[in-house]
Design an enzyme around this catalytic site. Structure first.
Site, PDB file in Angstrom:
ATOM      1  N   GLY A 123      -7.810   6.466  -9.812  1.00  0.00           N
ATOM      2  CA  GLY A 123      -8.161   5.043  -9.891  1.00  0.00           C
ATOM      3  C   GLY A 123      -9.616   4.847  -9.500  1.00  0.00           C
ATOM      4  O   GLY A 123     -10.100   5.486  -8.567  1.00  0.00           O
ATOM      5  N   VAL A 172     -26.733  12.475  -7.708  1.00  0.00           N
ATOM      6  CA  VAL A 172     -27.784  12.792  -8.690  1.00  0.00           C
ATOM      7  C   VAL A 172     -29.155  12.835  -8.001  1.00  0.00           C
ATOM      8  O   VAL A 172     -29.956  13.760  -8.208  1.00  0.00           O
ATOM      9  CB  VAL A 172     -27.779  11.753  -9.844  1.00  0.00           C
ATOM     10  CG1 VAL A 172     -28.956  11.963 -10.785  1.00  0.00           C
ATOM     11  CG2 VAL A 172     -26.457  11.808 -10.612  1.00  0.00           C
ATOM     12  N   ARG A 208      -6.580   9.506 -15.618  1.00  0.00           N
ATOM     13  CA  ARG A 208      -5.521  10.337 -15.033  1.00  0.00           C
ATOM     14  C   ARG A 208      -5.149  11.306 -16.155  1.00  0.00           C
ATOM     15  O   ARG A 208      -4.676  10.880 -17.201  1.00  0.00           O
ATOM     16  CB  ARG A 208      -4.338   9.479 -14.599  1.00  0.00           C
ATOM     17  CG  ARG A 208      -4.731   8.370 -13.596  1.00  0.00           C
ATOM     18  CD  ARG A 208      -3.522   7.752 -12.936  1.00  0.00           C
ATOM     19  NE  ARG A 208      -3.820   6.471 -12.334  1.00  0.00           N
ATOM     20  CZ  ARG A 208      -4.272   6.299 -11.087  1.00  0.00           C
ATOM     21  NH1 ARG A 208      -4.481   7.332 -10.314  1.00  0.00           N
ATOM     22  NH2 ARG A 208      -4.505   5.088 -10.610  1.00  0.00           N
ATOM     23  N   ASP A 233      -6.351  11.679  -3.398  1.00  0.00           N
ATOM     24  CA  ASP A 233      -5.565  12.884  -3.066  1.00  0.00           C
ATOM     25  C   ASP A 233      -5.216  13.713  -4.304  1.00  0.00           C
ATOM     26  O   ASP A 233      -5.327  14.944  -4.298  1.00  0.00           O
ATOM     27  CB  ASP A 233      -4.311  12.492  -2.288  1.00  0.00           C
ATOM     28  CG  ASP A 233      -3.400  11.563  -3.077  1.00  0.00           C
ATOM     29  OD1 ASP A 233      -3.911  10.676  -3.782  1.00  0.00           O
ATOM     30  OD2 ASP A 233      -2.175  11.732  -2.995  1.00  0.00           O
ATOM     31  N   THR A 254     -11.163   6.284  -3.107  1.00  0.00           N
ATOM     32  CA  THR A 254      -9.887   5.651  -3.469  1.00  0.00           C
ATOM     33  C   THR A 254      -9.720   4.410  -2.621  1.00  0.00           C
ATOM     34  O   THR A 254     -10.075   4.420  -1.445  1.00  0.00           O
ATOM     35  CB  THR A 254      -8.694   6.613  -3.256  1.00  0.00           C
ATOM     36  OG1 THR A 254      -7.466   5.858  -3.395  1.00  0.00           O
ATOM     37  CG2 THR A 254      -8.685   7.277  -1.888  1.00  0.00           C
ATOM     38  N   ASP A 274      -7.003   3.437  -1.603  1.00  0.00           N
ATOM     39  CA  ASP A 274      -5.759   3.582  -0.835  1.00  0.00           C
ATOM     40  C   ASP A 274      -5.949   3.996   0.625  1.00  0.00           C
ATOM     41  O   ASP A 274      -5.028   3.873   1.433  1.00  0.00           O
ATOM     42  CB  ASP A 274      -4.843   4.599  -1.518  1.00  0.00           C
ATOM     43  CG  ASP A 274      -4.232   4.057  -2.803  1.00  0.00           C
ATOM     44  OD1 ASP A 274      -4.239   2.829  -2.981  1.00  0.00           O
ATOM     45  OD2 ASP A 274      -3.758   4.863  -3.620  1.00  0.00           O
ATOM     46  N   ASP A 315      -5.924   6.889   1.954  1.00  0.00           N
ATOM     47  CA  ASP A 315      -4.811   7.779   2.319  1.00  0.00           C
ATOM     48  C   ASP A 315      -5.242   9.243   2.443  1.00  0.00           C
ATOM     49  O   ASP A 315      -4.498  10.145   2.075  1.00  0.00           O
ATOM     50  CB  ASP A 315      -3.668   7.637   1.301  1.00  0.00           C
ATOM     51  CG  ASP A 315      -4.123   7.927  -0.132  1.00  0.00           C
ATOM     52  OD1 ASP A 315      -5.336   8.068  -0.376  1.00  0.00           O
ATOM     53  OD2 ASP A 315      -3.253   8.011  -1.013  1.00  0.00           O
ATOM     54  N   ARG A 324       0.839   2.333  -3.923  1.00  0.00           N
ATOM     55  CA  ARG A 324       2.114   2.880  -4.406  1.00  0.00           C
ATOM     56  C   ARG A 324       2.742   3.774  -3.351  1.00  0.00           C
ATOM     57  O   ARG A 324       3.945   3.793  -3.176  1.00  0.00           O
ATOM     58  CB  ARG A 324       1.869   3.664  -5.706  1.00  0.00           C
ATOM     59  CG  ARG A 324       3.106   3.848  -6.538  1.00  0.00           C
ATOM     60  CD  ARG A 324       2.759   4.380  -7.908  1.00  0.00           C
ATOM     61  NE  ARG A 324       2.113   3.396  -8.765  1.00  0.00           N
ATOM     62  CZ  ARG A 324       1.343   3.705  -9.799  1.00  0.00           C
ATOM     63  NH1 ARG A 324       1.108   4.962 -10.105  1.00  0.00           N
ATOM     64  NH2 ARG A 324       0.798   2.760 -10.523  1.00  0.00           N
ATOM     65  N   ALA A 370      -0.632 -12.822   8.161  1.00  0.00           N
ATOM     66  CA  ALA A 370       0.729 -12.801   7.597  1.00  0.00           C
ATOM     67  C   ALA A 370       1.777 -12.787   8.707  1.00  0.00           C
ATOM     68  O   ALA A 370       1.510 -12.342   9.830  1.00  0.00           O
ATOM     69  CB  ALA A 370       0.901 -11.573   6.714  1.00  0.00           C
ATOM     70  N   GLN A 378       4.083 -24.201   9.376  1.00  0.00           N
ATOM     71  CA  GLN A 378       3.897 -24.981   8.146  1.00  0.00           C
ATOM     72  C   GLN A 378       4.004 -24.126   6.887  1.00  0.00           C
ATOM     73  O   GLN A 378       4.214 -24.638   5.798  1.00  0.00           O
ATOM     74  CB  GLN A 378       2.533 -25.672   8.167  1.00  0.00           C
ATOM     75  CG  GLN A 378       2.423 -26.763   9.214  1.00  0.00           C
ATOM     76  CD  GLN A 378       3.486 -27.841   8.998  1.00  0.00           C
ATOM     77  OE1 GLN A 378       3.569 -28.438   7.930  1.00  0.00           O
ATOM     78  NE2 GLN A 378       4.321 -28.054  10.001  1.00  0.00           N
ATOM     79  N   GLU A 438       2.973  -2.614  -3.096  1.00  0.00           N
ATOM     80  CA  GLU A 438       3.743  -2.439  -4.341  1.00  0.00           C
ATOM     81  C   GLU A 438       4.781  -1.317  -4.231  1.00  0.00           C
ATOM     82  O   GLU A 438       5.813  -1.345  -4.891  1.00  0.00           O
ATOM     83  CB  GLU A 438       2.802  -2.168  -5.527  1.00  0.00           C
ATOM     84  CG  GLU A 438       2.005  -0.897  -5.362  1.00  0.00           C
ATOM     85  CD  GLU A 438       1.063  -0.594  -6.520  1.00  0.00           C
ATOM     86  OE1 GLU A 438       1.378  -0.882  -7.665  1.00  0.00           O
ATOM     87  OE2 GLU A 438      -0.016  -0.035  -6.232  1.00  0.00           O
ATOM     88  N   ARG A 475       7.313 -18.889  -3.314  1.00  0.00           N
ATOM     89  CA  ARG A 475       6.642 -18.430  -4.528  1.00  0.00           C
ATOM     90  C   ARG A 475       6.221 -16.964  -4.319  1.00  0.00           C
ATOM     91  O   ARG A 475       6.089 -16.520  -3.181  1.00  0.00           O
ATOM     92  CB  ARG A 475       5.376 -19.248  -4.825  1.00  0.00           C
ATOM     93  CG  ARG A 475       5.635 -20.703  -5.184  1.00  0.00           C
ATOM     94  CD  ARG A 475       6.263 -20.846  -6.572  1.00  0.00           C
ATOM     95  NE  ARG A 475       6.373 -22.236  -6.978  1.00  0.00           N
ATOM     96  CZ  ARG A 475       7.413 -23.028  -6.700  1.00  0.00           C
ATOM     97  NH1 ARG A 475       8.430 -22.559  -5.988  1.00  0.00           N
ATOM     98  NH2 ARG A 475       7.443 -24.271  -7.131  1.00  0.00           N
TER      99      ARG A 475
END
Ligand SMILES: Nc1ncnc2c1ncn2[C@@H]1O[C@H](COP(=O)(O)OP(=O)(O)OP(=O)(O)O)[C@@H](O)[C@H]1O
Ligand SMILES: O=P(O)(O)OC[C@H]1O[C@](O)(CO)[C@@H](O)[C@@H]1O
Ligand SMILES: [Mg+2]
Length: 323
Positions: A11, A24, A72, A103, A126, A128, A130, A172, A187, A215, A223, A247
């Site tokens: 990605g 470069v 990929r 990775d 990445t 991620d 990770d 993922r 959150a 409220q 994901e 929602r």
């Protein structure tokens, strides 16, 4: 070391362009020629390898995505595909390859170097976050900030309507984006692929929060969370909730695009330069990274095997602050 090649793989992530430019230009500063490989390992298998100069990487530092293209590649997963890749590196007389990716890209780079003469150095690119051997991967900071812009907007409308929102973010296999979005976005809950999902607990926490006069509520979901993402989690959580309108929003690929933050531009510049240094030092199958403000080299194979668990103190901080 006379010629190096550079590619981006997996990605795309904001900051990859800063790293390409640094590779470069650092090579140029040492009198080394650079070849650019288009579209990651796919381009290497197909022989899309051309010289690139310092002038050609002007004006890309501030751009999102990757100027070289990425992919990929399933062919590169085979020994035959990697043999083709090595053949094209030989034809272009490349002695060292810089792979900017995550990775999976490093697993591929490791295999390529074990099977042939090419030396490889990895730059962690990445969103991620990770990988072991670096505190932050290129693109993580930008991706979280981009997601937060949207989360802040969602909070406005959630608060206006007194609603519960489930917000799906990328990851993922990795919960870093979710955790940082949850912490920085206020959150009530974050859900990560690394931890089991307790639907009943999410429901009870949300119900309690509304019963106590909150409220609005935001639940950030990776994901790859066990429940299968925000939509299926929402279906299960709201079943049994009293008087709560909800929602669901999946932020999707907007998280991966956009201009890199200062942190990702500087990190990309540092790590691209460090990758060239590592090749000049004769290193092979290492990843360059930054830990506690210092540049480090980590064996490539440790970058995906030793990657850190999501820090428990941050998860419990979320729990204490979500009230
Ligand atoms: N075990 C492996 N052996 C050989 N090549 C691999 C292996 N795993 C991945 N690759 C190659 O690396 C490419 C990129 O890997 P992957 O799609 O996992 O992305 P990544 O580098 O982890 O980046 P991100 O997770 O940020 O998208 C794959 O498409 C494949 O060509
Ligand atoms: O664009 P694609 O191939 O669907 O990739 C999505 C995956 O890539 C990542 O964004 C990492 O780049 C993961 O978090 C996500 O699961
Ligand atoms: Mg990956």
């Amino acid at each position: 070391m006379r010629t190096i090649a550079v590619l981006t793989s997996g990605g795309d992530s904001p900051g990859m362009n800063a790293a390409i430019r640094a590779v470069v230009r650092a090579a140029d500063a040492h009198g080394i020629r650079t070849m650019r490989v288009a579209s990651g390992f796919a381009g290497l298998v197909d022989g899309d390898v051309e010289p690139i100069t310092s002038r050609e990487v002007s004006g890309i530092l501030h751009l999102g995505g990757t100027f070289l293209g990425t992919a990929r590649s399933s062919r590169f997963r085979t020994t035959e595909g990697r043999r083709e890749a090595q053949k094209h590196l030989d034809l272009a007389e490349v002695d060292g390859l810089v792979v900017i990716g995550g990775d999976g890209s490093f697993r591929g780079a490791d295999a390529l170097s074990r099977e042939g003469p090419i030396r490889v150095v990895g730059v962690p690119g990445t969103i991620d976050n990770d990988l072991a051997g670096t505190d932050w991967t290129l693109g993580f900071d930008t991706a979280v900030n981009t997601a937060l812009e949207s989360i802040d907007r969602i909070r406005d409308t959630a608060a206006s309507h007194g609603r519960l929102f489930f917000i799906e973010v990328m990851g993922r296999h990795s919960g870093w984006i979710s955790l940082y979005c949850g912490l920085a976005g206020g959150a009530t809950h974050v859900l990560l692929p690394e931890t089991p999902t307790d639907v009943r607990r999410v429901r009870e926490d949300v119900q309690r929060a509304f019963d106590l006069g909150k409220q609005f509520c935001l639940v950030v979901v990776a994901e790859g969370d066990q429940a299968g993402g925000a939509f299926s989690l929402a279906d299960r959580v709201v079943e049994g909730l009293r008087d709560v309108d909800h929602r669901v929003t999946a932020l999707g690929h907007i998280q991966r695009g956009g201009s890199p933050t200062m942190r990702d531009r500087v990190l990309g510049s540092l790590l691209g330069d460090a990758a060239v240094e590592a090749l000049l030092d004769g290193d092979d199958r290492v990843m360059v990274g930054e830990r506690k403000g210092r540049l480090e080299r980590t064996p490539l194979s440790r970058s995906w095997t030793d990657h850190e668990e999501i820090p428990e103190p941050l998860i419990s901080l979320m729990d204490r602050l979500a009230r």
